[in-house]
Design an enzyme around this catalytic site. Structure first.
Site, PDB file in Angstrom:
ATOM      1  N   LYS A   1       2.403  51.672 -11.544  1.00  0.00           N
ATOM      2  CA  LYS A   1       2.144  50.377 -10.889  1.00  0.00           C
ATOM      3  C   LYS A   1       3.428  49.680 -10.459  1.00  0.00           C
ATOM      4  O   LYS A   1       3.560  49.264  -9.321  1.00  0.00           O
ATOM      5  CB  LYS A   1       1.411  49.413 -11.842  1.00  0.00           C
ATOM      6  CG  LYS A   1       0.000  49.764 -12.175  1.00  0.00           C
ATOM      7  CD  LYS A   1      -0.674  48.600 -12.909  1.00  0.00           C
ATOM      8  CE  LYS A   1       0.019  48.233 -14.214  1.00  0.00           C
ATOM      9  NZ  LYS A   1      -0.147  49.225 -15.284  1.00  0.00           N
TER      10      LYS A   1
ATOM     11  N   ARG B   1      -6.432  41.701 -15.302  1.00  0.00           N
ATOM     12  CA  ARG B   1      -6.702  42.795 -16.236  1.00  0.00           C
ATOM     13  C   ARG B   1      -7.982  42.594 -17.018  1.00  0.00           C
ATOM     14  O   ARG B   1      -8.396  43.484 -17.761  1.00  0.00           O
ATOM     15  CB  ARG B   1      -5.553  42.886 -17.250  1.00  0.00           C
ATOM     16  CG  ARG B   1      -4.448  43.832 -16.879  1.00  0.00           C
ATOM     17  CD  ARG B   1      -3.384  43.726 -17.972  1.00  0.00           C
ATOM     18  NE  ARG B   1      -2.734  44.962 -18.216  1.00  0.00           N
ATOM     19  CZ  ARG B   1      -1.484  45.237 -17.811  1.00  0.00           C
ATOM     20  NH1 ARG B   1      -0.794  44.369 -17.118  1.00  0.00           N
ATOM     21  NH2 ARG B   1      -0.954  46.381 -18.114  1.00  0.00           N
TER      22      ARG B   1
ATOM     23  N   ARG C   1       9.766  57.427 -20.449  1.00  0.00           N
ATOM     24  CA  ARG C   1      10.304  56.090 -20.178  1.00  0.00           C
ATOM     25  C   ARG C   1      10.862  55.462 -21.458  1.00  0.00           C
ATOM     26  O   ARG C   1      11.842  54.724 -21.422  1.00  0.00           O
ATOM     27  CB  ARG C   1       9.201  55.198 -19.590  1.00  0.00           C
ATOM     28  CG  ARG C   1       9.710  53.835 -19.166  1.00  0.00           C
ATOM     29  CD  ARG C   1       8.680  53.068 -18.395  1.00  0.00           C
ATOM     30  NE  ARG C   1       7.623  52.544 -19.236  1.00  0.00           N
ATOM     31  CZ  ARG C   1       6.546  51.908 -18.776  1.00  0.00           C
ATOM     32  NH1 ARG C   1       6.380  51.739 -17.493  1.00  0.00           N
ATOM     33  NH2 ARG C   1       5.628  51.450 -19.600  1.00  0.00           N
TER      34      ARG C   1
ATOM     35  N   ARG D   1      11.548  50.535 -24.098  1.00  0.00           N
ATOM     36  CA  ARG D   1      10.550  49.469 -24.227  1.00  0.00           C
ATOM     37  C   ARG D   1       9.846  49.571 -25.573  1.00  0.00           C
ATOM     38  O   ARG D   1       9.374  50.638 -25.955  1.00  0.00           O
ATOM     39  CB  ARG D   1       9.525  49.578 -23.093  1.00  0.00           C
ATOM     40  CG  ARG D   1       9.730  48.555 -22.006  1.00  0.00           C
ATOM     41  CD  ARG D   1       8.781  48.769 -20.875  1.00  0.00           C
ATOM     42  NE  ARG D   1       7.380  48.545 -21.229  1.00  0.00           N
ATOM     43  CZ  ARG D   1       6.408  48.442 -20.336  1.00  0.00           C
ATOM     44  NH1 ARG D   1       6.687  48.532 -19.048  1.00  0.00           N
ATOM     45  NH2 ARG D   1       5.158  48.254 -20.716  1.00  0.00           N
TER      46      ARG D   1
ATOM     47  N   ARG E   1      -2.782  50.891 -25.860  1.00  0.00           N
ATOM     48  CA  ARG E   1      -2.767  50.343 -24.495  1.00  0.00           C
ATOM     49  C   ARG E   1      -3.729  51.104 -23.586  1.00  0.00           C
ATOM     50  O   ARG E   1      -4.374  50.520 -22.731  1.00  0.00           O
ATOM     51  CB  ARG E   1      -1.339  50.378 -23.934  1.00  0.00           C
ATOM     52  CG  ARG E   1      -0.466  49.254 -24.500  1.00  0.00           C
ATOM     53  CD  ARG E   1       1.014  49.586 -24.422  1.00  0.00           C
ATOM     54  NE  ARG E   1       1.504  49.778 -23.087  1.00  0.00           N
ATOM     55  CZ  ARG E   1       2.539  50.559 -22.776  1.00  0.00           C
ATOM     56  NH1 ARG E   1       3.177  51.228 -23.720  1.00  0.00           N
ATOM     57  NH2 ARG E   1       2.942  50.668 -21.537  1.00  0.00           N
TER      58      ARG E   1
HETATM   59  P1  ADP Z   1       1.819  48.759 -18.598  1.00  0.00           P
HETATM   60  O1  ADP Z   1       0.660  48.506 -17.709  1.00  0.00           O
HETATM   61  O2  ADP Z   1       2.602  49.965 -18.184  1.00  0.00           O
HETATM   62  O3  ADP Z   1       1.447  48.788 -20.039  1.00  0.00           O
HETATM   63  P2  ADP Z   1       2.918  46.094 -17.969  1.00  0.00           P
HETATM   64  O4  ADP Z   1       4.363  45.790 -17.791  1.00  0.00           O
HETATM   65  O5  ADP Z   1       2.038  45.903 -16.785  1.00  0.00           O
HETATM   66  O6  ADP Z   1       2.887  47.590 -18.494  1.00  0.00           O
HETATM   67  O7  ADP Z   1       2.328  45.231 -19.170  1.00  0.00           O
HETATM   68  C1  ADP Z   1       2.925  45.242 -20.442  1.00  0.00           C
HETATM   69  C2  ADP Z   1       2.121  44.405 -21.436  1.00  0.00           C
HETATM   70  O8  ADP Z   1       2.131  43.018 -21.006  1.00  0.00           O
HETATM   71  C3  ADP Z   1       0.639  44.761 -21.549  1.00  0.00           C
HETATM   72  O9  ADP Z   1       0.399  45.821 -22.443  1.00  0.00           O
HETATM   73  C4  ADP Z   1       0.071  43.418 -22.072  1.00  0.00           C
HETATM   74  O10 ADP Z   1       0.325  43.257 -23.456  1.00  0.00           O
HETATM   75  C5  ADP Z   1       0.887  42.375 -21.329  1.00  0.00           C
HETATM   76  N1  ADP Z   1       0.224  41.959 -20.070  1.00  0.00           N
HETATM   77  C6  ADP Z   1       0.667  42.204 -18.801  1.00  0.00           C
HETATM   78  N2  ADP Z   1      -0.191  41.720 -17.881  1.00  0.00           N
HETATM   79  C7  ADP Z   1      -1.208  41.152 -18.572  1.00  0.00           C
HETATM   80  C8  ADP Z   1      -2.428  40.505 -18.198  1.00  0.00           C
HETATM   81  N3  ADP Z   1      -2.768  40.341 -16.916  1.00  0.00           N
HETATM   82  N4  ADP Z   1      -3.235  40.049 -19.184  1.00  0.00           N
HETATM   83  C9  ADP Z   1      -2.919  40.203 -20.473  1.00  0.00           C
HETATM   84  N5  ADP Z   1      -1.800  40.825 -20.898  1.00  0.00           N
HETATM   85  C10 ADP Z   1      -0.950  41.298 -19.972  1.00  0.00           C
END
Ligand code: ADP
Length: 187
Positions: free
Chosen positions: A8, A83, A122, A128, A139
């Site tokens: 993404k 999400r 990664r 991370r 996740r």
């Molecule tokens: P990935 O999708 O690869 O896990 P992201 O950087 O998009 O990584 O998100 C990392 C974390 O940030 C998620 O696992 C969640 O805990 C939090 N997060 C990000 N966007 C949202 C959202 N829209 N609603 C709730 N939590 C979020």
């Protein structure tokens, strides 16, 4: 949209550049706040490290503030939001109030085994905290349970651009541009 590791963030940057709009990543905003130990960062660190979603009200406020910035006026790209169904309704209402609408929802599909491989890779490169085997599994489950169903919503609205996310970054990007052009031409 896409599961963790689907690409993404990478493709969001390319897409935003192509359209000359800001890419807004909720994950990046959270990580920035965690790194700088802001009150928001302190509040969300444990949740994110455990692979859970940040509460909707917290996330929605952040997105609303960011979308109100002047650089979002000509358009914007959201990466990692919405999400949950609650966030979907929030976004629909927020945009309707401003006379704006979504043009497309891009979804990246990648085989689960490839996803885990990418995330572990990664972890070595970026370190991370949420890229460890237990949290990755969590996740994935949270994505499948809470976020994947949103695709039906966007599909029914005719907004979904469903994309195969396997291949090199360049291949996926070209595929995405092509499918998106088709989608926009058909609207
Ligand atoms: P990935 O999708 O690869 O896990 P992201 O950087 O998009 O990584 O998100 C990392 C974390 O940030 C998620 O696992 C969640 O805990 C939090 N997060 C990000 N966007 C949202 C959202 N829209 N609603 C709730 N939590 C979020």
């Amino acid at each position: 949209m896409g599961a963790p590791g689907a690409g993404k963030g990478t493709q969001a940057t390319a897409l935003a550049e192509r359209y000359g709009v800001p890419a807004i990543s909720t994950g990046d905003i959270f990580r920035f706040n965690i790194k700088n130990q802001t009150p928001l960062g302190v509040k969300v660190k444990e949740i994110i490290d455990a692979g859970q979603y940040v509460p909707d009200d917290v996330t929605e406020e952040i997105v609303a503030d960011r979308l109100a910035e002047p650089d979002c006026e000509p358009g914007f790209l959201l990466d990692g939001f919405p999400r949950t169904m609650h966030q979907v309704y929030f976004l629909d209402r927020y945009l309707a109030d401003r006379g704006q609408q979504l043009d497309a929802v891009v979804s990246l599909h990648v085989d689960p085994e490839v996803l885990v491989e990418r995330l572990l890779n990664r972890a070595e490169l970026e370190g991370r905290a949420d890229d460890n085997p237990d949290t990755i599994r969590r996740r994935m489950e949270v994505y499948a349970g809470q976020t994947a169903p949103l695709l039906f919503h966007y599909e029914s609205k005719g907004l979904l651009v469903d994309l195969e996310g396997t291949g090199t970054v360049d291949e996926v990007r070209e595929r995405m541009f092509e499918q998106l052009d088709q989608h926009i031409a058909q609207r």
